[in-house]
Design a protein around this motif. Structure first.
Motif, mmCIF file in Angstrom:
data_model
loop_
_atom_site.group_PDB
_atom_site.id
_atom_site.type_symbol
_atom_site.label_atom_id
_atom_site.label_comp_id
_atom_site.label_asym_id
_atom_site.label_seq_id
_atom_site.Cartn_x
_atom_site.Cartn_y
_atom_site.Cartn_z
ATOM 1 N N SER A 25 8.067 -0.337 -2.703
ATOM 2 C CA SER A 25 7.102 0.064 -1.684
ATOM 3 C C SER A 25 5.713 -0.452 -2.072
ATOM 4 O O SER A 25 5.368 -0.504 -3.243
ATOM 5 N N ALA A 26 4.968 -0.846 -1.056
ATOM 6 C CA ALA A 26 3.599 -1.308 -1.274
ATOM 7 C C ALA A 26 2.747 -0.147 -1.792
ATOM 8 O O ALA A 26 2.988 1.009 -1.437
ATOM 9 N N PHE A 27 1.790 -0.465 -2.650
ATOM 10 C CA PHE A 27 0.869 0.568 -3.109
ATOM 11 C C PHE A 27 0.104 1.125 -1.918
ATOM 12 O O PHE A 27 -0.317 0.383 -1.043
ATOM 13 N N PRO A 28 -0.067 2.429 -1.881
ATOM 14 C CA PRO A 28 -0.846 3.008 -0.782
ATOM 15 C C PRO A 28 -2.308 2.562 -0.864
ATOM 16 O O PRO A 28 -2.816 2.254 -1.936
ATOM 17 N N ALA A 29 -2.959 2.525 0.274
ATOM 18 C CA ALA A 29 -4.387 2.177 0.305
ATOM 19 C C ALA A 29 -5.155 3.221 -0.505
ATOM 20 O O ALA A 29 -4.846 4.413 -0.447
ATOM 21 N N ALA A 30 -6.156 2.757 -1.222
ATOM 22 C CA ALA A 30 -6.933 3.651 -2.095
ATOM 23 C C ALA A 30 -7.798 4.602 -1.290
ATOM 24 O O ALA A 30 -8.181 4.417 -0.201
#
Length: 125
Positions: free
Chosen positions: A120-125
């Motif tokens: 999974s892509a890293f969540p937006a900060a």
């Protein structure tokens, strides 16, 4: 589809990266067990079995392994977790997507195989 020989669980994710970057889908799929499951980074539904997993891998992205940790869960199972960075072209621009992964691994007669892969892509900060 055949199985690729991987002699240690620590070598499986780097072998997957090499296969992924070759863009030769049979080489990627050879690392998965026949009944493996995949939750991919970019396409939603759970993929089950080599045929379904084969259909998932069709892009032109490349990936770089940032880091991994491999924990052996006995003689026949291991868990690899870590991060990697995908590079892909979108609308004529190169885009980088950092993602995290979990690979559940199992030792079979043919060597270590992926029995489950979640990315999974890293969540937006």
């Amino acid at each position: 589809m055949s199985t690729m020989k991987v002699d240690a669980p620590e070598h499986l994710v780097p072998a997957w990266v090499t296969a992924f970057n070759s863009r030769q889908v049979p080489q990627i799929v050879a690392l998965y067990a026949d009944d493996a499951t995949l939750f991919g980074t970019s396409k939603g539904p759970l993929r089950t079995g080599k045929q379904d997993i084969h259909a998932y891998f069709s892009g032109t992205s490349t990936v770089e392994l940032i880091g991994q940790r491999v924990d052996r869960l006995g003689d026949t199972h291991a868990l690899a977790v870590g991060t990697y960075m995908f590079q892909r072209r979108r609308n004529g621009e190169t885009e980088s997507v950092q993602a995290r992964f979990t690979f559940a691994l199992q030792r079979a007669a043919a060597g270590w195989q992926i029995i489950h892969h979640h990315s999974s892509a890293f969540p937006a900060a």
